[in-house]
Scaffold this active site. Structure first.
Site, short mmCIF file in Angstrom:
data_model
loop_
_atom_site.label_atom_id
_atom_site.label_comp_id
_atom_site.label_asym_id
_atom_site.label_seq_id
_atom_site.Cartn_x
_atom_site.Cartn_y
_atom_site.Cartn_z
N LYS A 250 9.21 5.37 -16.57
CA LYS A 250 10.57 4.97 -15.51
C LYS A 250 9.52 3.44 -15.40
O LYS A 250 10.54 2.22 -15.52
CB LYS A 250 11.08 6.08 -14.91
CG LYS A 250 11.94 5.44 -14.54
CD LYS A 250 13.76 5.40 -14.53
CE LYS A 250 14.26 4.97 -13.94
NZ LYS A 250 14.35 5.14 -12.79
N ASP A 269 16.07 7.71 -17.18
CA ASP A 269 15.43 8.96 -16.37
C ASP A 269 16.26 9.49 -16.12
O ASP A 269 17.11 9.73 -17.52
CB ASP A 269 15.32 8.60 -14.75
CG ASP A 269 17.37 8.02 -14.45
OD1 ASP A 269 18.17 8.21 -15.57
OD2 ASP A 269 17.61 7.42 -13.60
#
Length: 315
Positions: A250, A269
């Site tokens: 991420k 996410d």
């Protein structure tokens, strides 16, 4: 240096017009309020209604939008009693810095039209959130800031980054009695005591990752090598970033998108994953958010939105 010189905040061009410049920039291309508060960057604050003050490069700026123009003023450092303007970059240079930072050469309204045509769900959202574009940030600042975003929220991240800059960054000026600091250099964060000092500033487990990544970059590819990932393929840039302490998929994707010119990078996410499943009915990624799930969700959105998929997701 002149870091302590007290200066008054300038909140509108009308107050001292000679210290302001402007660029053409309609709201469909940029909405300052939406972009600077969206969690892409943590270094701007709304210093008076509609005016945003922050640090970009080695200078402190105030920005303001009026109809189709983006107005800005840059605060001088007032070194050694010289007039503040002496240390200023010239207008052509400051224009270039802002155009680069906001990537104004990317035509946003055309992208919105294309995304809306491809995706009715995007079309619904777009009317409420025009002018959301991706910033082009300094790679070191972006990387170290996003390491701080894990399990954290915007107001807390902003306060952490502010303490980081106060403790390790050069003082640029004092605005209305508020000291403003540059983002720390890599070398400032590689001292033996950096991790302990970051812990004392409330960084928790992230202290090890911030100091560790700063050291890994300083001893490895260097700030310049990190910047050179702008011309590397996306997969390569992402792979290199994921070797750094505290950098997972991420964070790597955030840095690829916001600092390394990878407009196709889609940071995923659990929130983005749920949207992909619930709103788009995408059957993706099994039961947990593995690197493979990240790739599949990214591929799904790249297929839907095209080459600037990361920009579309930012909206």
């Amino acid at each position: 240096g002149g870091g302590g010189v007290p200066m008054k905040l300038r909140d509108a061009p009308s107050a001292c017009p000679s210290l302001w410049r402007s660029l053409p920039c309609p709201p469909a291309e940029l909405r300052l309020d939406l972009v600077l508060s969206s969690g892409q960057t943590f270094r701007w604050w709304e210093s008076s209604p509609g005016a945003w003050t922050g640090v970009l490069g080695e200078h402190v700026w105030t920005l303001r939008q009026e109809r189709d123009r983006l107005w800005y003023t840059v605060y001088g450092q007032g070194e050694d009693g010289c007039p503040a303007e002496a240390s200023q970059p010239d207008g052509a240079e400051t224009d270039r810095i802002l155009r680069d930072y906001f990537q104004l050469d990317v035509g946003l309204s055309a992208l919105y039209r294309a995304w809306g045509a491809a995706d009715p769900l995007f079309r619904k959202v777009a009317t409420d959130f025009p002018g959301v574009r991706v910033l082009r940030q300094d790679p070191v600042e972006c990387l170290l800031s996003f390491i701080c975003t894990s399990n954290n929220h915007i107001s807390r991240i902003t306060a952490m980054i502010e303490r980081l800059c106060q403790a390790f960054g050069r003082r640029l000026c004092c605005l209305d009695a508020r000291p403003v600091h540059a983002f720390p250099s890599l070398s400032a964060l590689t001292g033996a005591d950096a991790e302990a000092r970051l812990r004392a500033l409330g960084f928790g487990y992230r202290a090890k990752f911030v100091s560790g990544s700063a050291r890994a970059i300083a001893e490895g590819l260097g700030a310049e090598g990190l910047r050179q990932l702008r011309v590397a393929p996306y997969a390569e840039a992402r792979r290199v970033l994921c070797t750094l302490p505290g950098v997972g998929t991420k964070v790597a994707d955030c840095v690829c998108l916001m600092a390394l010119d990878k407009a196709e990078a889609v940071p995923v996410d659990t929130h983005v994953w749920r949207i992909a499943q619930q709103r788009y009915g995408a059957v993706l990624g099994g039961r947990s958010l593995t690197p493979r799930a990240h790739r599949e969700i990214g591929d799904f959105f790249r297929g839907l939105w095209g080459s600037h998929a990361g920009w579309a997701q930012a909206v």
